[in-house]
Write an enzyme that holds these catalytic residues in place. Structure first.
Site, PDB file in Angstrom:
ATOM      1  N   TYR A  23      28.765  37.659  30.375  1.00 41.97           N
ATOM      2  CA  TYR A  23      28.921  38.371  31.335  1.00 41.97           C
ATOM      3  C   TYR A  23      27.316  37.811  32.129  1.00 41.97           C
ATOM      4  O   TYR A  23      26.568  37.519  31.723  1.00 41.97           O
ATOM      5  CB  TYR A  23      28.134  39.618  31.876  1.00 41.97           C
ATOM      6  CG  TYR A  23      28.065  40.731  32.812  1.00 41.97           C
ATOM      7  CD1 TYR A  23      28.783  41.285  34.210  1.00 41.97           C
ATOM      8  CD2 TYR A  23      27.031  40.568  33.836  1.00 41.97           C
ATOM      9  CE1 TYR A  23      28.396  41.557  35.350  1.00 41.97           C
ATOM     10  CE2 TYR A  23      25.682  40.511  34.848  1.00 41.97           C
ATOM     11  CZ  TYR A  23      26.995  41.585  35.561  1.00 41.97           C
ATOM     12  OH  TYR A  23      26.985  41.756  36.584  1.00 41.97           O
TER      13      TYR A  23
ATOM     14  N   GLU B 111      28.610  37.651  40.854  1.00 42.16           N
ATOM     15  CA  GLU B 111      29.395  38.542  39.450  1.00 42.16           C
ATOM     16  C   GLU B 111      30.225  37.557  39.095  1.00 42.16           C
ATOM     17  O   GLU B 111      31.566  37.545  39.615  1.00 42.16           O
ATOM     18  CB  GLU B 111      28.944  39.747  39.375  1.00 42.16           C
ATOM     19  CG  GLU B 111      29.326  40.524  38.151  1.00 42.16           C
ATOM     20  CD  GLU B 111      29.953  42.004  38.100  1.00 42.16           C
ATOM     21  OE1 GLU B 111      28.732  42.891  38.335  1.00 42.16           O
ATOM     22  OE2 GLU B 111      31.062  41.970  38.550  1.00 42.16           O
TER      23      GLU B 111
END
Ligand code: GDP
Ligand code: MN
Length: 396
Positions: free
Chosen positions: A101, A189
């Site tokens: 991530y 993101e």
């Protein structure tokens, strides 16, 4: 304003972030026509402005050609968390060996930019933060600070990335940071940032939210087809304010402020305005038996909206009485003041009392009423709507 994955990936690519080869398809035919250029396996990805598509069945890895048409059909007919799927991103599939991530956002509590990374990619970052916070690594920067390579390298090490791959991670983190700053993003993101079996880091997903108030600084976005949009799930500042006041309210893109009485009248009023060639700036409902306070707040929403050129008021007094309506309007005029023309028609329960309230207030301070045209039952609602449209046209 949130971006679709395909839009975000287009921008990521410009900043040098590796993304899979892909094309956008709005129909099954377009998928059929284009997929061969990518080859198999490929991934069909529903383009909706929400995450969690994987879990909702909106991401499909395809390894057999005969699955393509039925799966494309199925996905295009899907609704994900209430969002209809209008297009699919058709992507060359990655052979993923590990998911990380990487995200950048603004920490509103202390006005810092947070660069966040985790070795547990692919799943909800909120879930990781709640269940295994030690798996989340963060660099916080002041708003005018930049992200240095050494900080990105440290993050990579914490994720257990080693050797040459540290450099590619750092390059991606810096590129994402560059994108974040250049486009006034609120969130950028990559989840998952995929490590392929060949050892390359690739942005398998992209989620971006831009600051609406900064969109005018990025005219290039409109050229790419990325226009300001109203989305389900993302409220405008005015809609948020209305929600705090418990007033059902929706921004539209016209210039006539709709100040209705009763939900039915609200809908009918919008219909009339459209019919006579005008454009409502909003839909609003007074939310049942409005107090004078609430009536005043409804007018504040319209008067402070720079898009609104004229206010169209149609109050039919039912359970909500005309005298309360008149009190609310007078309260607004006295405490706030009206800055644009307003045409109002008031009729129904307690209208005589309402008229009296207006008359008294007007005698007291006629200046407050300069911009208002009042009508009662003698003028049909169509004429009021037509007048509002006319005024909006005159206002240019
Ligand atoms: P989200 O569920 O809306 O966040 O959509 P993602 O694009 O993140 O996809 C969800 C999951 O699908 C990812 O975490 C991956 O595990 C998987 N996935 C997405 N793209 C690929 C791909 O190209 N190859 C493989 N093997 N899996 C993928
Ligand atoms: Mn994802």
């Amino acid at each position: 304003m949130r971006l679709y994955e395909f839009e975000a990936k287009k921008l990521f690519k410009q900043f040098g972030i590796p993304v899979p080869q892909s094309f956008l398809a709005g129909s099954v035919e377009e998928v059929e026509k284009g997929w061969a250029a990518l080859g198999l396996p490929l991934v069909l990805k529903c383009q909706v402005l929400t995450g969690g598509r994987g879990k909702a069945g909106g991401i499909k890895v395809i390894s057999n050609a005969h699955e393509i048409v039925p799966e494309a059909e199925r996905l295009l007919a899907l609704r994900i968390k209430g969002y209809p799927v209008k297009s699919l991103l058709v992507e060359k599939a990655l052979s993923i060996s590990r998911e990380y991530y990487l995200g950048i956002t603004i920490n509103r509590a202390d006005y810092k930019i947070a660069v966040i990374a985790s070795g547990c990619g692919g799943v909800d970052i909120e879930k990781i933060a709640a269940e295994t916070p030690e798996m989340i690594h963060k660099v916080e920067l002041d708003i005018d600070e930049k992200l240095y390579t050494f900080q990105a390298i440290n993050l990579a090490r914490k994720l257990g990335i080693g050797g040459e791959k540290v450099k590619s991670f750092a390059q991606i983190a810096l590129a994402l940071f560059g994108f974040f700053k250049s486009y006034d993003a609120k969130l950028a993101e990559i989840n998952p940032l995929a490590m392929t079996s060949a050892g390359d880091l690739v942005a398998a997903d992209a989620r971006v939210s831009l600051d609406d108030d900064a969109l005018s600084r990025h005219p290039d976005l409109a050229k790419m087809g990325i226009e300001k949009r109203h989305e389900e799930g993302e409220l405008t500042p005015r809609e948020l304010r209305a929600r705090d006041w418990e007033i059902p309210y929706l921004d539209l893109d016209g210039d006539i402020g709709m100040f209705p009485g009763g939900a039915g009248f609200g809908i009918m009023g919008n219909d009339f305005i459209q019919y006579f060639g005008g454009k409502p700036a909003n839909f609003m409902d007074s939310g049942g038996g409005p107090t004078p306070e609430r009536i005043a707040k409804m007018l504040i929403l319209l008067d402070e909206n720079p898009q609104v050129k004229v206010i169209f008021g149609a109050r039919f007094g039912g359970i909500s009485r005309c005298d309360d309506f008149a009190k609310g309007v007078v309260k607004f005029l006295r405490e706030h003041g009206l800055s644009k023309p307003m045409v109002v028609r008031m009729t129904g329960n307690m209208w005589q009392e309402g008229v009296r309230i207006f008359q008294n207030a007007r005698e007291e301070s006629p200046r407050l009423f300069e911009k208002i045209e009042f009508h009662g039952i003698e003028v049909p609602i169509e004429d009021i709507a037509r007048r509002a449209v006319q005024l909006s046209k005159e206002a240019g």
